[in-house]
Design a protein around this motif. Structure first.
Motif, PDB file in Angstrom:
ATOM      1  N   PRO A  67     -22.432 -37.830  21.418  1.00 29.89           N
ATOM      2  CA  PRO A  67     -23.113 -39.025  21.922  1.00 29.89           C
ATOM      3  C   PRO A  67     -24.230 -38.686  22.905  1.00 29.89           C
ATOM      4  CG  PRO A  67     -20.725 -39.276  22.076  1.00 29.89           C
ATOM      5  CD  PRO A  67     -20.995 -37.859  21.670  1.00 29.89           C
ATOM      6  N   GLY A  68     -25.366 -39.324  22.700  1.00 32.41           N
ATOM      7  CA  GLY A  68     -26.513 -39.120  23.575  1.00 32.41           C
ATOM      8  C   GLY A  68     -27.386 -37.946  23.185  1.00 32.41           C
ATOM      9  N   LEU A  69     -26.919 -37.139  22.243  1.00 41.04           N
ATOM     10  CA  LEU A  69     -27.663 -35.946  21.839  1.00 41.04           C
ATOM     11  C   LEU A  69     -28.042 -35.995  20.352  1.00 41.04           C
ATOM     12  CD1 LEU A  69     -25.423 -33.364  23.712  1.00 41.04           C
ATOM     13  CD2 LEU A  69     -27.686 -34.156  24.400  1.00 41.04           C
ATOM     14  N   GLU A  70     -27.981 -37.197  19.777  1.00 40.10           N
ATOM     15  CA  GLU A  70     -28.192 -37.351  18.338  1.00 40.10           C
ATOM     16  C   GLU A  70     -29.528 -36.797  17.859  1.00 40.10           C
ATOM     17  OE1 GLU A  70     -25.327 -40.566  19.673  1.00 40.10           O
ATOM     18  OE2 GLU A  70     -27.260 -39.857  20.398  1.00 40.10           O
ATOM     19  N   ALA A  71     -30.622 -37.192  18.503  1.00 39.85           N
ATOM     20  CA  ALA A  71     -31.956 -36.783  18.036  1.00 39.85           C
ATOM     21  C   ALA A  71     -32.130 -35.266  18.095  1.00 39.85           C
ATOM     22  CB  ALA A  71     -33.052 -37.481  18.847  1.00 39.85           C
ATOM     23  N   GLU A  72     -31.730 -34.652  19.197  1.00 41.02           N
ATOM     24  CA  GLU A  72     -31.855 -33.198  19.334  1.00 41.02           C
ATOM     25  C   GLU A  72     -30.955 -32.484  18.327  1.00 41.02           C
ATOM     26  OE1 GLU A  72     -32.998 -29.415  20.873  1.00 41.02           O
ATOM     27  OE2 GLU A  72     -33.934 -31.386  20.830  1.00 41.02           O
ATOM     28  N   CYS A  73     -29.762 -32.998  18.134  1.00 38.67           N
ATOM     29  CA  CYS A  73     -28.824 -32.412  17.192  1.00 38.67           C
ATOM     30  C   CYS A  73     -29.394 -32.469  15.767  1.00 38.67           C
ATOM     31  CB  CYS A  73     -27.504 -33.174  17.274  1.00 38.67           C
ATOM     32  SG  CYS A  73     -26.116 -32.347  16.521  1.00 38.67           S
ATOM     33  N   LEU A  74     -29.890 -33.623  15.367  1.00 38.38           N
ATOM     34  CA  LEU A  74     -30.466 -33.766  14.022  1.00 38.38           C
ATOM     35  C   LEU A  74     -31.659 -32.836  13.833  1.00 38.38           C
ATOM     36  CD1 LEU A  74     -30.188 -37.624  13.630  1.00 38.38           C
ATOM     37  CD2 LEU A  74     -29.109 -35.920  12.136  1.00 38.38           C
ATOM     38  N   ARG A  75     -32.478 -32.703  14.838  1.00 35.29           N
ATOM     39  CA  ARG A  75     -33.633 -31.802  14.740  1.00 35.29           C
ATOM     40  C   ARG A  75     -33.165 -30.369  14.503  1.00 35.29           C
ATOM     41  NH1 ARG A  75     -36.286 -28.230  17.417  1.00 35.29           N
ATOM     42  NH2 ARG A  75     -35.102 -28.365  19.343  1.00 35.29           N
ATOM     43  N   ARG A  76     -32.165 -29.939  15.246  1.00 39.39           N
ATOM     44  CA  ARG A  76     -31.656 -28.572  15.097  1.00 39.39           C
ATOM     45  C   ARG A  76     -30.971 -28.383  13.742  1.00 39.39           C
ATOM     46  NH1 ARG A  76     -31.339 -25.409  19.999  1.00 39.39           N
ATOM     47  NH2 ARG A  76     -32.116 -26.595  21.760  1.00 39.39           N
ATOM     48  N   TRP A  77     -30.231 -29.400  13.281  1.00 41.61           N
ATOM     49  CA  TRP A  77     -29.604 -29.308  11.963  1.00 41.61           C
ATOM     50  C   TRP A  77     -30.654 -29.134  10.877  1.00 41.61           C
ATOM     51  CZ3 TRP A  77     -25.763 -34.013  12.204  1.00 41.61           C
ATOM     52  CH2 TRP A  77     -24.664 -33.672  13.007  1.00 41.61           C
ATOM     53  N   ARG A  78     -31.709 -29.908  10.954  1.00 42.37           N
ATOM     54  CA  ARG A  78     -32.771 -29.799   9.935  1.00 42.37           C
ATOM     55  C   ARG A  78     -33.400 -28.409   9.958  1.00 42.37           C
ATOM     56  NH1 ARG A  78     -34.039 -35.257  11.811  1.00 42.37           N
ATOM     57  NH2 ARG A  78     -33.108 -36.686  10.313  1.00 42.37           N
ATOM     58  N   THR A  79     -33.646 -27.884  11.142  1.00 35.57           N
ATOM     59  CA  THR A  79     -34.214 -26.547  11.281  1.00 35.57           C
ATOM     60  C   THR A  79     -33.305 -25.486  10.669  1.00 35.57           C
ATOM     61  OG1 THR A  79     -35.381 -27.183  13.305  1.00 35.57           O
ATOM     62  CG2 THR A  79     -35.017 -24.828  12.965  1.00 35.57           C
ATOM     63  N   GLU A  80     -31.989 -25.648  10.842  1.00 38.09           N
ATOM     64  CA  GLU A  80     -31.028 -24.661  10.353  1.00 38.09           C
ATOM     65  C   GLU A  80     -30.598 -24.888   8.907  1.00 38.09           C
ATOM     66  OE1 GLU A  80     -27.677 -24.467  13.006  1.00 38.09           O
ATOM     67  OE2 GLU A  80     -28.849 -23.469  14.549  1.00 38.09           O
ATOM     68  N   GLY A  81     -30.957 -26.040   8.339  1.00 33.51           N
ATOM     69  CA  GLY A  81     -30.547 -26.324   6.974  1.00 33.51           C
ATOM     70  C   GLY A  81     -29.115 -26.817   6.845  1.00 33.51           C
ATOM     71  N   THR A  82     -28.587 -27.421   7.895  1.00 36.07           N
ATOM     72  CA  THR A  82     -27.241 -27.990   7.846  1.00 36.07           C
ATOM     73  C   THR A  82     -27.226 -29.158   6.863  1.00 36.07           C
ATOM     74  OG1 THR A  82     -26.974 -27.413  10.186  1.00 36.07           O
ATOM     75  CG2 THR A  82     -25.390 -28.997   9.261  1.00 36.07           C
ATOM     76  N   PRO A  83     -26.256 -29.207   5.939  1.00 35.23           N
ATOM     77  CA  PRO A  83     -26.173 -30.341   5.018  1.00 35.23           C
ATOM     78  C   PRO A  83     -25.952 -31.648   5.785  1.00 35.23           C
ATOM     79  CG  PRO A  83     -24.797 -28.532   4.240  1.00 35.23           C
ATOM     80  CD  PRO A  83     -25.252 -28.189   5.632  1.00 35.23           C
ATOM     81  N   VAL A  84     -26.869 -32.594   5.598  1.00 35.13           N
ATOM     82  CA  VAL A  84     -26.844 -33.850   6.339  1.00 35.13           C
ATOM     83  C   VAL A  84     -27.066 -35.004   5.382  1.00 35.13           C
ATOM     84  CG1 VAL A  84     -28.059 -35.199   8.109  1.00 35.13           C
ATOM     85  CG2 VAL A  84     -27.757 -32.757   8.427  1.00 35.13           C
ATOM     86  N   LYS A  85     -26.426 -36.120   5.675  1.00 36.60           N
ATOM     87  CA  LYS A  85     -26.713 -37.377   4.984  1.00 36.60           C
ATOM     88  C   LYS A  85     -26.905 -38.417   6.057  1.00 36.60           C
ATOM     89  CE  LYS A  85     -25.236 -40.617   1.501  1.00 36.60           C
ATOM     90  NZ  LYS A  85     -24.220 -40.968   0.515  1.00 36.60           N
ATOM     91  N   GLY A  86     -28.094 -38.991   6.108  1.00 42.29           N
ATOM     92  CA  GLY A  86     -28.400 -39.931   7.182  1.00 42.29           C
ATOM     93  C   GLY A  86     -28.411 -39.205   8.510  1.00 42.29           C
TER      94      GLY A  86
END
Length: 101
Positions: A67-86
């Protein structure tokens, strides 16, 4: 706050530091892997001392970021190629079992 994490926190941080890029563990996964503590205790360690490890790789069991770190977390996931949906990691594909890749 104590400058040096207690032994349990050291073990949590060491494990989190070993989660490969593109993979995640839930707070409960970390506790289960270590065989001690629980999701709340792992969350407390991450909130207190987790800034120096890849904190974005430890998430809720439903795949949502801290909680509260969603945007930063999503940015890092995209950079690392973490499988994400939404805005959630796909736990089936992204969950790390603790075995080195």
């Amino acid at each position: 706050m104590n400058e040096h994490p207690p032994p349990f926190a050291d073990r949590v941080l060491d494990l989190v530091d070993r989660i490969p890029p593109g993979k995640v563990m839930s707070y409960g996964d970390v506790a289960e892997y270590l065989g001690e503590g629980g999701p709340r205790q792992v969350g407390r360690v991450m909130a207190t001392w987790g800034g120096g490890v890849p904190w974005w790789r430890v998430i809720r069991t439903d795949g949502s970021p801290p909680p509260g770190l969603e945007a930063e977390c999503l940015r890092r996931w995209r950079t690392e190629g973490t499988p994400v949906k939404g805005e959630r990691a796909l736990m089936r594909e992204a969950r790390w079992d603790g075995i080195p890749l």
